[in-house]
Design an enzyme around this catalytic site. Structure first.
Site, PDB file in Angstrom:
ATOM      1  N   ASP A 190     -11.502   1.096  -6.823  1.00 35.08           N
ATOM      2  CA  ASP A 190     -11.652   0.384  -5.137  1.00 35.08           C
ATOM      3  C   ASP A 190     -12.977   0.267  -4.463  1.00 35.08           C
ATOM      4  O   ASP A 190     -12.941   0.395  -3.317  1.00 35.08           O
ATOM      5  CB  ASP A 190     -10.684   1.204  -4.492  1.00 35.08           C
ATOM      6  CG  ASP A 190      -8.597   0.587  -5.005  1.00 35.08           C
ATOM      7  OD1 ASP A 190      -8.917  -0.779  -5.451  1.00 35.08           O
ATOM      8  OD2 ASP A 190      -7.855   1.551  -4.750  1.00 35.08           O
TER       9      ASP A 190
ATOM     10  N   ASP B 190      -4.852  -6.262  -8.559  1.00 33.17           N
ATOM     11  CA  ASP B 190      -5.579  -5.636  -6.993  1.00 33.17           C
ATOM     12  C   ASP B 190      -6.814  -5.598  -7.746  1.00 33.17           C
ATOM     13  O   ASP B 190      -7.516  -5.687  -6.457  1.00 33.17           O
ATOM     14  CB  ASP B 190      -4.543  -3.965  -6.330  1.00 33.17           C
ATOM     15  CG  ASP B 190      -3.926  -3.369  -6.954  1.00 33.17           C
ATOM     16  OD1 ASP B 190      -3.375  -4.482  -8.044  1.00 33.17           O
ATOM     17  OD2 ASP B 190      -3.026  -2.537  -6.552  1.00 33.17           O
TER      18      ASP B 190
ATOM     19  N   GLY C 189       1.840  -4.127 -20.376  1.00 31.18           N
ATOM     20  CA  GLY C 189       2.202  -4.647 -18.978  1.00 31.18           C
ATOM     21  C   GLY C 189       3.091  -3.669 -18.374  1.00 31.18           C
ATOM     22  O   GLY C 189       4.815  -3.211 -19.212  1.00 31.18           O
TER      23      GLY C 189
ATOM     24  N   THR D 252       4.483  -1.152 -14.564  1.00 29.87           N
ATOM     25  CA  THR D 252       4.282  -1.108 -13.232  1.00 29.87           C
ATOM     26  C   THR D 252       4.096   0.713 -12.758  1.00 29.87           C
ATOM     27  O   THR D 252       4.323   0.985 -13.605  1.00 29.87           O
ATOM     28  CB  THR D 252       5.534  -1.300 -12.378  1.00 29.87           C
ATOM     29  OG1 THR D 252       4.990  -2.182 -11.557  1.00 29.87           O
ATOM     30  CG2 THR D 252       6.554  -0.703 -12.816  1.00 29.87           C
TER      31      THR D 252
ATOM     32  N   ARG E 237       2.879  -7.086  -3.729  1.00 29.95           N
ATOM     33  CA  ARG E 237       1.775  -7.276  -3.444  1.00 29.95           C
ATOM     34  C   ARG E 237       0.764  -7.462  -4.770  1.00 29.95           C
ATOM     35  O   ARG E 237      -0.256  -8.042  -4.228  1.00 29.95           O
ATOM     36  CB  ARG E 237       1.303  -5.380  -2.316  1.00 29.95           C
ATOM     37  CG  ARG E 237       0.073  -5.810  -1.847  1.00 29.95           C
ATOM     38  CD  ARG E 237      -0.076  -4.256  -0.807  1.00 29.95           C
ATOM     39  NE  ARG E 237      -0.371  -3.053  -1.781  1.00 29.95           N
ATOM     40  CZ  ARG E 237       0.848  -2.203  -0.983  1.00 29.95           C
ATOM     41  NH1 ARG E 237       1.938  -2.782  -0.996  1.00 29.95           N
ATOM     42  NH2 ARG E 237       0.853  -1.415  -1.907  1.00 29.95           N
TER      43      ARG E 237
ATOM     44  N   TRP F  79      -1.860 -10.045  -4.305  1.00 28.00           N
ATOM     45  CA  TRP F  79      -3.664  -9.911  -4.694  1.00 28.00           C
ATOM     46  C   TRP F  79      -4.077 -10.916  -5.654  1.00 28.00           C
ATOM     47  O   TRP F  79      -5.183 -11.706  -5.679  1.00 28.00           O
ATOM     48  CB  TRP F  79      -3.636  -8.293  -5.407  1.00 28.00           C
ATOM     49  CG  TRP F  79      -3.849  -7.289  -4.553  1.00 28.00           C
ATOM     50  CD1 TRP F  79      -2.914  -6.119  -4.418  1.00 28.00           C
ATOM     51  CD2 TRP F  79      -4.425  -6.887  -3.357  1.00 28.00           C
ATOM     52  NE1 TRP F  79      -3.057  -4.877  -3.654  1.00 28.00           N
ATOM     53  CE2 TRP F  79      -3.874  -5.054  -2.473  1.00 28.00           C
ATOM     54  CE3 TRP F  79      -4.659  -7.426  -2.278  1.00 28.00           C
ATOM     55  CZ2 TRP F  79      -4.203  -4.960  -1.792  1.00 28.00           C
ATOM     56  CZ3 TRP F  79      -5.271  -7.000  -0.832  1.00 28.00           C
ATOM     57  CH2 TRP F  79      -5.060  -5.587  -0.717  1.00 28.00           C
TER      58      TRP F  79
HETATM   59  N1  GLY Z   1      -4.646  -1.874  -3.904  1.00 29.63           N
HETATM   60  C1  GLY Z   1      -3.453  -0.721  -4.061  1.00 29.63           C
HETATM   61  C2  GLY Z   1      -2.421  -1.369  -3.157  1.00 29.63           C
HETATM   62  O1  GLY Z   1      -1.431  -2.215  -3.088  1.00 29.63           O
HETATM   63  O2  GLY Z   1      -1.273  -0.463  -3.099  1.00 29.63           O
END
Ligand code: GLY
Length: 402
Positions: free
Chosen positions: A110, A171, A229, A231, A243, A247
């Site tokens: 991040d 993300d 994969g 989660t 989300r 993204w």
């Molecule tokens: N990038 C972390 C989230 O979307 O929670």
């Protein structure tokens, strides 16, 4: 609301009122936050100070979300040209420069979110050398997380942590713009080459054949073989975390903009089409796209805000000068209209009605439902992308930091 609820795109008057309300909240938060950082999410509608962690005191610059606050200040400046916001935004550069030079909480992909909004923007707009150097140092650190032969940037934690080793997440598509910027700024293509590998690996493995996405995906770090994969914040490994899909819309579009790779544009469209086909009547997604109206689950307004920005970015890619492809103009209009409906719903139904109700810009986000963190609260990234969506819609030719 019913499935026939069709919201018009925001008109100029509604947009002005929404921008004015958002700016009132930003103004109040400049005083409330001072020179510290708020928590990731509100608690009962209000942001507490960021809790002490990673050896830092309360209000310290740790975690992945602190840059959304200076990011909002830059957006407020874009909306008003008021130098007060620029001064407030620039006051955060020292903290981000100290964070990277002192090695505080850097074991994360991040760094892209963190340094694009806090340092790339001032470096590009004001020529601030400290900001430029800090952003380049962050890009170098991000490069150190690139794993060969897998060709991915490890998302979380220490590179030797067996639980996180070889794992990347959707993300991270929002973090590669820092690397494209670093190549552009230094003339060294190594950063962009890593970003291209990361985006291609995600396109190939994190998007599933049915148009959904995994939240995270593991590669064998020694052989580079793609594994599975899983989660982290979604409902189930096989489900589609809202989300993450948002993204994907925004991130694949941005990576297409930086590379011109048509495969990334196709992936953005795939993510967008599935997301839009699984919205409830008021156009604001539930926290996992498995859920719909009547499920009793919470919505994630932050996924909606990210998608509203991503759909406009995707539409811009489709109408770019290099793409006179039949059908693209119609799709671009469809994505813009969908973005307008989502934004209108956030303005009408998710922005707080008073400062007493909340000091977030939008309510009803979900950070991490499986862990019970930030459920049905405001959050910093939801606020940032809501304000970005308002800015995109109100400032012609807006200069994206991404
Ligand atoms: N990038 C972390 C989230 O979307 O929670």
């Amino acid at each position: 609301m019913t499935a026939t609820d069709v919201r018009p795109s925001p008109d100029a008057e509604a947009m002005q009122a929404a921008v004015a309300a958002a700016l009132r909240t930003v103004d109040a938060n400049i005083d409330a936050f001072g020179d510290g950082y708020p928590a990731d999410t509100t608690a009962a509608g209000h942001y507490p100070r960021r809790p002490p962690t990673a050896g830092q005191p309360a209000g310290g610059n740790v975690g992945w979300t602190t840059s959304f606050w200076p990011g909002m200040l830059w957006l407020a400046h874009d909306l008003t040209r008021d130098g007060r916001y620029q001064r407030a935004a620039l006051s955060h550069v020292d903290s981000f420069a100290a964070r990277v030079s002192n090695g505080i909480d850097l074991d994360t992909h991040d760094l892209g979110f963190l340094y694009t909004l806090s340092c790339v923007v001032p470096a590009d707009r004001t020529g601030d050398r400290r900001a430029r150097d800090a952003a380049l140092a962050a890009a170098d650190h991000l490069m150190s997380r690139f794993l060969e032969p897998a060709g991915i940037i490890q998302a979380w934690g220490d590179l030797n942590d067996p639980r996180q080793r070889g794992r990347t997440i959707i993300d991270s598509l929002m973090n590669t713009p820092l690397l494209f910027w670093a190549s552009h700024t230094t003339g060294d293509d190594r950063y962009a080459a890593v970003a291209r590998r990361q985006a291609a690996a995600l396109r190939e493995h994190i998007v599933r054949p049915d148009g959904t996405t995994f939240h995270t995906f593991y590669w064998d770090p020694e052989t580079g073989v793609p594994l599975r994969g899983e989660t982290e914040q979604g409902h189930a490994d096989h489900s589609c975390w809202a989300r993450g899909q948002a993204w994907g819309i925004y991130g694949f579009s941005l990576n297409h903009r930086h590379t011109g790779d048509p495969g990334l544009l196709a992936a953005a469209r795939t993510c967008a089409d599935y997301f839009l086909a699984h919205l409830p009547a008021d156009h604001v997604a539930y926290w996992d796209l498995e859920f719909g109206d009547g499920s009793g689950q919470e919505r994630d307004s932050s996924a909606a805000a990210i998608a509203a920005c991503g759909l406009v970015e995707l539409a811009d890619c489709l109408t770019g000068a290099t793409r006179p492809v039949p059908g693209d103009a119609a799709d671009a209009a469809r994505y813009r209209a969908a973005a307008g409906r989502i934004l209108r719903s956030l303005m009408d139904g998710y922005a707080p009605r008073s400062a007493a109700e909340s000091n977030a810009l939008i309510l009803h986000g979900v950070y991490d439902k499986p862990k019970g963190v930030g459920v049905d609260e405001g959050n910093l990234w939801g606020d940032y992308f809501y304000l970005e969506a308002l800015t995109r819609a109100s400032v012609p030719g807006w200069n994206s930091p991404w």
